[in-house]
Write a protein that holds these residues in place. Structure first.
Motif, PDB file in Angstrom:
ATOM      1  N   PHE A 147      23.581  30.108  -5.028  1.00 53.78           N
ATOM      2  CA  PHE A 147      23.022  29.148  -4.091  1.00 53.78           C
ATOM      3  C   PHE A 147      24.143  28.226  -3.646  1.00 53.78           C
ATOM      4  O   PHE A 147      25.158  28.097  -4.317  1.00 53.78           O
ATOM      5  CB  PHE A 147      21.909  28.339  -4.772  1.00 53.78           C
ATOM      6  CG  PHE A 147      20.775  29.198  -5.226  1.00 53.78           C
ATOM      7  CD1 PHE A 147      19.673  29.397  -4.422  1.00 53.78           C
ATOM      8  CD2 PHE A 147      20.820  29.837  -6.458  1.00 53.78           C
ATOM      9  CE1 PHE A 147      18.624  30.208  -4.833  1.00 53.78           C
ATOM     10  CE2 PHE A 147      19.787  30.649  -6.887  1.00 53.78           C
ATOM     11  CZ  PHE A 147      18.684  30.833  -6.072  1.00 53.78           C
ATOM     12  N   ARG A 148      23.969  27.573  -2.513  1.00 52.75           N
ATOM     13  CA  ARG A 148      25.020  26.686  -2.026  1.00 52.75           C
ATOM     14  C   ARG A 148      24.413  25.413  -1.451  1.00 52.75           C
ATOM     15  O   ARG A 148      23.246  25.363  -1.079  1.00 52.75           O
ATOM     16  CB  ARG A 148      25.875  27.375  -0.980  1.00 52.75           C
ATOM     17  CG  ARG A 148      25.112  27.716   0.279  1.00 52.75           C
ATOM     18  CD  ARG A 148      25.991  28.425   1.246  1.00 52.75           C
ATOM     19  NE  ARG A 148      25.230  28.797   2.439  1.00 52.75           N
ATOM     20  CZ  ARG A 148      25.767  29.307   3.507  1.00 52.75           C
ATOM     21  NH1 ARG A 148      27.066  29.526   3.542  1.00 52.75           N
ATOM     22  NH2 ARG A 148      25.039  29.608   4.537  1.00 52.75           N
ATOM     23  N   ILE A 149      25.249  24.404  -1.397  1.00 57.97           N
ATOM     24  CA  ILE A 149      24.872  23.135  -0.775  1.00 57.97           C
ATOM     25  C   ILE A 149      25.256  23.231   0.688  1.00 57.97           C
ATOM     26  O   ILE A 149      26.404  23.525   1.016  1.00 57.97           O
ATOM     27  CB  ILE A 149      25.614  21.962  -1.439  1.00 57.97           C
ATOM     28  CG1 ILE A 149      25.196  21.843  -2.903  1.00 57.97           C
ATOM     29  CG2 ILE A 149      25.355  20.670  -0.679  1.00 57.97           C
ATOM     30  CD1 ILE A 149      26.053  20.886  -3.702  1.00 57.97           C
ATOM     31  N   THR A 150      24.308  22.998   1.571  1.00 61.07           N
ATOM     32  CA  THR A 150      24.610  23.029   2.996  1.00 61.07           C
ATOM     33  C   THR A 150      24.487  21.664   3.637  1.00 61.07           C
ATOM     34  O   THR A 150      25.014  21.421   4.699  1.00 61.07           O
ATOM     35  CB  THR A 150      23.689  24.010   3.744  1.00 61.07           C
ATOM     36  OG1 THR A 150      22.336  23.634   3.507  1.00 61.07           O
ATOM     37  CG2 THR A 150      23.913  25.425   3.258  1.00 61.07           C
ATOM     38  N   ASP A 151      23.753  20.769   2.989  1.00 60.39           N
ATOM     39  CA  ASP A 151      23.587  19.411   3.486  1.00 60.39           C
ATOM     40  C   ASP A 151      24.104  18.438   2.441  1.00 60.39           C
ATOM     41  O   ASP A 151      24.046  18.734   1.253  1.00 60.39           O
ATOM     42  CB  ASP A 151      22.110  19.080   3.729  1.00 60.39           C
ATOM     43  CG  ASP A 151      21.503  19.871   4.866  1.00 60.39           C
ATOM     44  OD1 ASP A 151      22.223  20.154   5.842  1.00 60.39           O
ATOM     45  OD2 ASP A 151      20.306  20.194   4.783  1.00 60.39           O
ATOM     46  N   GLY A 152      24.551  17.306   2.887  1.00 61.97           N
ATOM     47  CA  GLY A 152      24.989  16.279   1.958  1.00 61.97           C
ATOM     48  C   GLY A 152      23.813  15.485   1.423  1.00 61.97           C
ATOM     49  O   GLY A 152      22.657  15.867   1.574  1.00 61.97           O
ATOM     50  N   TYR A 153      24.116  14.380   0.845  1.00 61.56           N
ATOM     51  CA  TYR A 153      23.115  13.489   0.264  1.00 61.56           C
ATOM     52  C   TYR A 153      22.096  13.065   1.293  1.00 61.56           C
ATOM     53  O   TYR A 153      22.439  12.633   2.387  1.00 61.56           O
ATOM     54  CB  TYR A 153      23.831  12.259  -0.312  1.00 61.56           C
ATOM     55  CG  TYR A 153      22.890  11.242  -0.880  1.00 61.56           C
ATOM     56  CD1 TYR A 153      22.386  11.419  -2.160  1.00 61.56           C
ATOM     57  CD2 TYR A 153      22.522  10.144  -0.152  1.00 61.56           C
ATOM     58  CE1 TYR A 153      21.518  10.484  -2.698  1.00 61.56           C
ATOM     59  CE2 TYR A 153      21.659   9.203  -0.680  1.00 61.56           C
ATOM     60  CZ  TYR A 153      21.157   9.378  -1.954  1.00 61.56           C
ATOM     61  OH  TYR A 153      20.304   8.464  -2.487  1.00 61.56           O
ATOM     62  N   ASP A 154      20.822  13.224   0.971  1.00 66.35           N
ATOM     63  CA  ASP A 154      19.763  12.831   1.888  1.00 66.35           C
ATOM     64  C   ASP A 154      18.533  12.440   1.078  1.00 66.35           C
ATOM     65  O   ASP A 154      17.631  13.242   0.864  1.00 66.35           O
ATOM     66  CB  ASP A 154      19.437  13.976   2.840  1.00 66.35           C
ATOM     67  CG  ASP A 154      18.498  13.565   3.954  1.00 66.35           C
ATOM     68  OD1 ASP A 154      17.963  12.432   3.910  1.00 66.35           O
ATOM     69  OD2 ASP A 154      18.273  14.367   4.878  1.00 66.35           O
TER      70      ASP A 154
END
Length: 71
Positions: free
Chosen positions: A59-66
């Protein structure tokens, strides 16, 4: 090149809730993966990032902190 390497056809081995838990690494500390509405979120320190399926059990992070998008 990274996008071309993605294999979304390689589905995850487990349901989303099976990936939830605490993951510890001595140099970086503990990150926690939670699941809400079938979606995984990574929490590490003050960061909260949705995880997206990449390929197989990756899995990957596509968005930053939200914080507003998280439950």
């Amino acid at each position: 090149a990274r996008e071309k390497a993605s294999r979304p056809d390689r589905v995850p081995t487990f349901a989303a809730d099976r990936y939830a838990g605490a993951y510890a690494e001595p140099a970086y500390g503990t990150a926690t993966v939670t699941v809400a509405d079938g979606r995984l979120t990574l929490a590490w320190g003050s960061f909260r990032c949705p995880l997206e399926h990449y390929a197989g059990d990756t899995f990957r992070i596509t968005d930053g902190y939200d914080a507003d998008r998280l439950v």
